[in-house]
Scaffold this motif. Structure first.
Motif, PDB file in Angstrom:
ATOM      1  N   THR A 462       0.905  -1.144  -0.212  1.00 55.29           N
ATOM      2  CA  THR A 462       0.024  -0.025   0.062  1.00 55.29           C
ATOM      3  C   THR A 462       0.749   1.247   0.192  1.00 55.29           C
ATOM      4  O   THR A 462       0.245   2.261  -0.465  1.00 55.29           O
ATOM      5  N   GLU A 463       2.376   0.995   0.369  1.00 50.87           N
ATOM      6  CA  GLU A 463       2.753   2.315   0.533  1.00 50.87           C
ATOM      7  C   GLU A 463       3.971   2.297  -0.524  1.00 50.87           C
ATOM      8  O   GLU A 463       5.359   2.854  -0.446  1.00 50.87           O
ATOM      9  N   GLY A 464       3.667   1.492  -1.425  1.00 51.28           N
ATOM     10  CA  GLY A 464       4.936   1.238  -2.657  1.00 51.28           C
ATOM     11  C   GLY A 464       5.469   2.519  -3.205  1.00 51.28           C
ATOM     12  O   GLY A 464       6.547   2.590  -3.555  1.00 51.28           O
ATOM     13  N   ARG A 465       4.566   3.304  -3.399  1.00 55.63           N
ATOM     14  CA  ARG A 465       4.852   4.759  -4.076  1.00 55.63           C
ATOM     15  C   ARG A 465       6.052   5.546  -3.483  1.00 55.63           C
ATOM     16  O   ARG A 465       6.687   5.998  -3.710  1.00 55.63           O
ATOM     17  N   GLU A 466       5.403   5.481  -2.185  1.00 55.58           N
ATOM     18  CA  GLU A 466       6.561   6.256  -1.174  1.00 55.58           C
ATOM     19  C   GLU A 466       7.695   5.583  -1.117  1.00 55.58           C
ATOM     20  O   GLU A 466       8.810   6.168  -1.177  1.00 55.58           O
ATOM     21  N   PHE A 467       7.602   4.370  -1.023  1.00 56.50           N
ATOM     22  CA  PHE A 467       9.200   3.462  -0.870  1.00 56.50           C
ATOM     23  C   PHE A 467      10.058   3.873  -2.348  1.00 56.50           C
ATOM     24  O   PHE A 467      11.088   3.889  -2.171  1.00 56.50           O
TER      25      PHE A 467
END
Ligand code: ADP
Ligand code: MG
Length: 953
Positions: A462-467
Motif C-alpha cells: 500500500t505504500e509502494g509509491r512512497e518506498f
C-alpha cells in the motif's frame, strides 16, 4: 512456443521453462502435454513452479510476477548444492565461507556465489536450528540481496529470510574490517532475540554476529559493530552515527561503515517512524561566563576608528614619515580598531596585552585558550559597532535584532557566531541558556548513507509509491509458503461507540465459549482499557498489552493462540512475535482477530489481520466500526452518515455495507496521502541540514583520520588571500584608488608579515595575489620547519577541529532559531520552506567563511597543544538528551499547515496564518515595525482596518 511439426494430433514445440530449454508434445484433442526438459531435475522444477509460480501469476501483478519468475532458476541452483553440503562436516561447512571470502577478495562477484552461499545458509539453518529455508524464503532472501523490499506475510519466517543475504553480503568484508551488514529491528528486545536465535546459522558458517542495545557502553558497542553481522534498532544505528560524528578521535568511533542494511518491519521504520527525526541535544553554551568576562575585559578599552587612523597615516606619510611606523604608532594609542565600513573590529597589540592581564591568561594561542580571541573579538564588535536601539532593541530581557532596511523587529532571530550572546552579555542580560540541537538526522537521510538497503515486512504494497519515491525501493510481494486460509469478514458498522463496544464484547464472549482464542487489536491504550473493563464485568479472563515492556509482552502474546486465550493489544504491542496455535485450536477455526476500529492506514489494519492465519493455519478477522470513529467522522461524507442512520443503524443493529467499506478505504487512502505529504515536507526541510551535515561531517572525518590537513590549511589560506586581494586591490578599481595599505595591514595582522605596499603599486590583482600568496606560503613553511612536521600536523588538526566544531555547534544553534522563527514568515505571505532554504544556505556560507577566517588567523599564532586541551574539545559535545518525536515546532507546524490546507478539502493552497506566539503588544508600546511611534498610532490602525475589511467581506 515455437511449433516444430505435427504428427497426427500431436504437436511438437520448443519453449522455455523458466530459462531452461524444453520440448513439448501437445495432444490437440485430449490436451495431454509431455515435457521433455533437457535437465534431469524436471520434477524439482515442476514442484517449485507449481508451488510458487502458479500462486504468483494468480495473485500478483505482472511486474511482480516477472521478478519472481526470473529468480526461479536460481532457486533451482540453490537446490542443486544441497546434496553435497549435507555431507560436509561442521568444520568443513565453516571453512567454506572463508573460501568465498578469499574468492571475493580476488575479484569474484557476489551474484556468482549467491546460489552456493544461500545453500550453505540453508544447510546451516537446517543443521543448527532445525529449520530449512523454504523456497519462498530463498526467494525473499534474493529480493533482499537485490536491494528491494520483500513483502512476506506474518509468520512466513522473515527472521530466517534475512540470514542468507546477510551471510552473502558479510563475505565481502576484508579481514579485520568492521562489519557492514546491519539488521534493523523495531526494538531492543527483537534485536537481542533475533541475534541470539539466528546466531547459530551465522556461526555455523564461521561468521560472527553482534547486537546493539541502547544501554551499552562505547566499548561494548565497538565490539558488537566489529562482528560480521550486527542486529540493532533503527534508533541505535542512527544515534551511533550521530554520536560518532561528535567524537574527537577515530579510536572512539564505533560504527564507521554502513554497507548493507536489512530493515525488518521496514514499513514501520521507514514510514511510520520517518515522521520524527533523531535529535541529540545538549547545553547551548559551553562557557557563558566567557562572554561576560570578555565583555568586562573590553569595557574600559579605547577604540580607534579605522577610517580616521587611515587618514592620519596618510597625512603623516605626506609629511615624509614612514607609513608602517606611523600606523603602528597611531594604532598603539588604542586597544582596538574598528571599521564601520566592513563591520569588523580587532584588538591591537596593546589591547591584547591588556586583555591578557585582565583575564589572567598568559597566552591566547595555546590549545585551551584558543577560543579567547573569538570571544574578545565579539566583545569589541558588539561594543564598537552594535548600538542599542539602532541595530537592536532590548525587550523583555531579550536582544531583538532590528532589520537594517525596514526597521522591523526580527523577533526570534539571532546573530550567529556568538555575536548575539556577546551583545546579551554587554547589555547585562542573561545569556539564553538553552538546550540546542547538537546533531539531528531523519531516517530517510540516515538510511541513504548505506551502500545498499533492503527491507521486509508483511505490509508494504500500500505504500509502494512512497518506498519508490523516497528510498528508491521496489516492493515485491512473495507468495506464502502455504496458501492463506484466513477468512476476512466484512466490517460491521454501529451507530454509536457504546453499541460498538458492546458488540465487540459480545463477540468475544461468544467465541470464547467455544474455546477459540481471540486477539483484539486497538488503536490506543485508552480503547484497550475500555474493552478490558467491559470484559472484566462479564467475567472474561484476558491479557492487556500496550507496547511498554517488549520482552514480557512478547512472552504473553506468544500464548495468544492457546485455547480460550483472550488478548487485547495495541498495534505496536508484541510486534515480531509469532502466535502459534495451541493443541486442537486449528480444529476450532484458529485465531480470531477483532479490530476495534479501522486505523488511519490500510497497512496497519492488514498487520492486525495478518496476526491470524500464519503458515496456512485457519483463522478469521473482523473489524467493528462506529460512526463516531475518527476516520468516519473526518472522512465519511455527511450523506453517507445520514444514510447509514436512516437505514436503521440506531438500535444496536449493525450494518454490513460494501458502500461503507469502500468509503472507508477511500478515506484511508486520503490519510495515507496526507501523511506522505507531511513526511515529504519534513524531508524538504531536512535537505538543507543534510547537505550541511554531510559537508561538515566529511571534513571532520577527514581530519580525524589524519587526512591531508596541510592541504586543507593551504586551501583556506589561498581562499583568504584571494578574498583579501579582491577586496583591497580589485582590478575593478583604478590602480591608484586601491586600498593597498589595507592589504598590507591585513597581512600584518593576520600573518605578522611586513610588506611595503609600494611593491604592489604597478601590479595587477592577479599579480598581487601571487605575490602575497607566495609570501604566506613561505612564512608558513618556515613556521613548519621551525616547529617540526609532526608538531605542525598536530596543531593543524587541533585548530581545524576546534574551530569547525565550535562554529558548527553555533551554527546548529542558529539553525534551531531559524526553524522556530521561520513560521513567522507566513505572516509576510512567504513560503517558509523557501525562506528556510534561503536563510539556511546563507547561514551556512557565513559559517564556512567564519571557519576559514578563524582557522587562517589561528594557524599562524597557535604554538602549543597539550593533552588536556583535547579534553576541552570533547566537552564541547556534552549530550544532555537523545530522542525522537520532538521535531518540536517544525513537524507540528507542518502538520497543522497541511491539516488546515488539505483536510479542509482544499488543494493545499491555503495556509492558515500561524498564531502569534510572542506576547501581545500594548497600545502604548513602541510599534514593532520600528517606526518609533506608539503602536496605537502606527501599525495597530492599519491592522484594525484590514481586520474590519475582512469581516465585512
Ligand atoms: P515473521 O517475522 O515473518 O512474522 P518469524 O520470523 O517470526 O515470522 O517466524 C515465524 C515462525 O515460523 C517461527 O516460529 C519460526 O520458527 C517458523 N519458521 C520460519 N521459517 C521456518 C522454516 N523454514 N521451517 C520451519 N519453521 C520456520
Ligand atoms: Mg518478524
Amino acid at each position: 512456443m515455437r511449433h516444430l511439426f505435427q504428427v497426427w494430433n500431436w504437436t511438437a514445440g520448443t519453449l522455455c521453462v523458466c530459462g531452461f530449454p524444453a520440448v513439448l508434445w501437445y495432444n490437440n484433442s485430449t490436451g495431454v502435454r509431455i515435457y521433455g526438459i533437457l535437465y534431469r531435475e524436471i520434477w524439482m522444477l515442476q514442484k517449485i513452479y507449481a508451488g510458487v509460480a502458479f500462486a504468483v501469476g494468480k495473485v500478483f501483478g505482472s511486474h511482480n510476477e516477472r521478478v519472481i519468475k526470473g529468480l526461479l532458476p536460481v532457486v533451482q541452483q540453490v537446490l542443486e548444492y544441497e546434496e553435497d553440503l549435507l555431507k560436509l562436516s561442521d568444520a568443513a561447512l565453516r571453512e567454506k565461507s572463508l573460501g568465498f571470502r578469499r574468492g571475493l577478495s580476488e575479484g569474484g562477484s557476489l551474484d556468482d556465489v549467491l546460489p552456493e552461499v544461500f545453500a550453505c545458509a540453508r544447510e546451516s539453518a537446517r543443521r543448527y536450528l532445525g529449520m530449512r529455508h523454504f523456497d519462498v524464503q530463498i526467494i525473499g532472501g534474493m529480493i533482499l540481496h537485490s536491494g528491494k523490499i520483500a513483502e512476506m506475510v506474518t509468520g512466513e519466517g522473515k527472521t530466517l529470510v534475512a540470514t542468507a543475504p546477510a551471510c552473502l553480503n558479510a563475505l565481502v568484508r576484508k579481514e579485520n574490517e568492521p562489519s557492514h551488514v546491519h539488521i534493523v529491528t523495531v526494538n531492543d528486545y527483537l534485536a537481542r532475540r533475533d541475534a541470539a536465535w539466528m546466531g547459530p546459522v551465522y556461526r555455523g558458517l564461521g561468521l560472527t554476529v553482534g547486537c546493539i542495545q541502547s544501554n551499552m557502553s562505547n566499548a561494548e558497542r565497538k565490539e558488537q559493530y566489529s562482528c560480521d553481522i550486527t542486529y540493532g534498532t533503527n534508533n541505535e544505528f542512527g544515534f551511533d552515527y550521530l554520536r560518532d560524528n561528535m567524537k574527537i578521535s577515530v579510536q572512539d568511533q564505533v560504527q564507521k561503515l554502513r554497507h548493507f542494511a536489512i530493515v525488518d518491519e521496514v514499513d514501520s521504520v521507514l514510514i511510520d517512524e520517518a515522521r520524527t527525526p533523531l535529535i541529540i541535544s545538549g547545553a547551548a553554551e559551553e562557557a557563558t561566563d566567557k562572554y561576560y568576562k570578555a565583555t568586562y575585559a573590553v569595557e574600559s578599552m579605547q577604540g580607534g576608528n579605522q577610517a580616521e587612523i587611515d587618514h592620519q597615516v596618510l597625512e603623516a606619510a605626506q609629511k615624509g614619515y614612514d607609513k608602517e611606523e606611523a600606523r603602528e604608532e597611531f594604532e598603539q594609542e588604542y586597544d582596538y580598531v574598528y571599521s564601520e565600513k566592513d563591520q569588523s573590529a580587532h584588538l591591537t597589540e596593546r589591547g591584547i596585552e591588556r586583555a591578557m592581564k585582565i583575564l589572567g591568561v598568559d597566552d591566547f594561542y595555546s590549545g585551551r585558550n584558543l577560543d579567547w580571541p573569538h570571544y574578545l573579538e565579539n566583545a569589541v564588535r558588539s561594543k564598537a559597532l552594535y548600538k542599542k536601539d539602532v541595530q537592536y532593541v532590548v525587550k523583555d530581557g531579550q536582544v531583538i535584532i532590528v532589520d537594517e532596511f525596514t526597521g522591523r523587529l526580527m523577533e526570534g532571530r539571532r546573530w550567529s557566531d556568538g555575536l548575539h550572546q556577546s551583545v546579551e552579555a554587554k547589555e547585562g542580560l542573561k545569556i539564553r541558556q538553552e538546550n540546542q540541537t547538537l546533531a539531528t538526522i531523519t531516517f530517510q537521510n540516515f538510511f541513504k548513507l548505506y551502500g545498499k538497503i533492503s527491507g521486509m515486512t508483511g505490509t508494504a504494497m500500500t505504500e509502494g509509491r512512497e518506498f519508490m519515491q523516497i528510498y528508491k525501493l521496489d516492493v515485491i510481494a512473495i507468495p506464502p509458503n502455504r496458501p492463506l486460509r484466513r477468512t476476512n469478514f466484512p466490517d460491521l458498522i454501529y451507530g454509536s461507540e457504546k453499541e460498538q463496544f458492546e458488540a465487540i464484547c459480545g463477540e468475544i464472549e461468544y467465541t470464547n465459549k467455544s474455546g477459540r482464542p481471540i486477539l483484539v487489536g486497538t488503536t490506543s491504550i485508552e480503547k484497550s482499557e475500555i474493552i478490558s473493563k467491559l470484559l472484566k464485568r462479564r467475567g472474561i479472563k484476558h491479557e492487556v498489552l500496550n507496547a511498554k515492556h517488549h520482552e514480557r509482552e512478547a512472552a504473553i502474546i506468544s500464548l495468544a493462540g492457546q485455547n480460550s486465550a483472550v488478548t487485547i493489544a495495541t498495534n505496536m504491542a508484541g510486534r515480531g512475535t509469532d502466535i502459534i496455535l495451541g493443541d486442537g485450536v486449528a480444529a476450532l477455526g484458529g485465531l480470531h482477530v477483532v479490530g476495534s476500529e479501522r486505523h488511519e492506514a490500510r497497512r496497519i489494519d492488514n498487520q492486525l489481520r495478518g496476526r491470524s492465519g500464519r503458515q496456512g493455519d485457519p483463522g478469521s478477522s473482523r473489524f467493528y466500526l462506529a460512526l463516531e470513529d475518527d476516520l468516519m467522522r473526518i472522512f465519511a461524507s455527511d450523506w453517507v452518515r445520514s444514510m447509514l442512520r436512516r437505514s436503521g443503524l440506531s438500535d444496536g443493529q449493525p450494518l454490513e455495507s460494501r458502500l461503507v467499506t469502500g468509503a472507508i478505504e477511500k478515506a484511508q487512502r486520503r490519510v495515507e496521502e496526507h501523511n506522505f505529504a507531511i513526511r515529504k515536507r519534513l524531508l524538504e526541510y531536512d535537505e538543507v541540514n543534510n547537505e550541511q551535515r554531510t559537508i561538515i561531517y566529511n571534513r571532520r572525518q577527514e581530519i580525524l583520520e589524519g587526512g591531508d590537513t596541510r592541504s586543507r590549511i593551504f586551501e583556506m589560506l589561498d581562499a583568504a588571500v584571494d578574498n583579501a586581494v579582491g577586496k583591497f586591490a580589485s582590478n575593478a578599481v583604478r590602480y591608484d584608488e586601491r586600498d593597498l595599505d589595507g592589504l598590507s595591514n591585513w597581512l600584518k595582522r593576520k600573518f605578522s608579515l611586513n610588506v611595503d605596499p609600494v611593491e604592489w603599486k604597478n601590479l595587477s590583482q592577479q599579480e598581487i595575489y601571487q605575490n602575497v600568496f607566495k609570501r604566506v606560503e613561505l612564512a608558513y613553511t618556515e613556521r613548519e620547519k621551525a616547529m617540526g612536521e609532526p608538531v605542525a600536523r598536530s596543531l593543524e588538526r587541533f585548530v581545524l577541529l576546534e574551530v569547525i566544531d565550535r562554529k558548527w555547534k553555533d551554527h546548529l544553534h542558529a539553525m534551531d532559531h531559524l526553524k522556530e522563527s521561520i513560521w513567522l514568515r507566513s505572516y509576510a505571505q512567504k513560503d517558509p520552506r523557501i525562506e528556510y532554504k534561503r536563510e539556511g544556505y546563507s547561514l551556512f556560507s557565513e559559517l564556512m567563511e567564519a571557519v576559514y577566517n578563524e582557522v587562517t588567523d589561528l594557524i599562524f599564532k597557535v604554538h602549543v597543544v597539550r593533552e588536556e586541551d583535547r579534553k576541552a574539545l570533547e566537552e564541547r559535545w556534552d549530550i544532555a538528551s537523545e530522542g525522537r518525536g520532538e521535531m518540536e515546532q517544525l513537524a507540528q507546524k507542518q502538520k497543522e499547515d497541511i491539516n488546515s490546507a488539505e483536510m479542509a478539502g482544499g488543494e493545499g493552497k491555503v495556509t492558515e496564518p500561524i498564531k502569534r506566539s510572542s506576547p501581545r503588544i500594548g497600545r502604548n508600546d513602541p510599534c514593532p515595525c520600528g517606526s518609533g511611534k506608539k503602536y496605537k498610532n502606527c501599525c495597530m490602525k492599519k491592522e484594525r482596518k484590514t481586520a474590519d475589511a475582512a469581516k465585512s467581506d
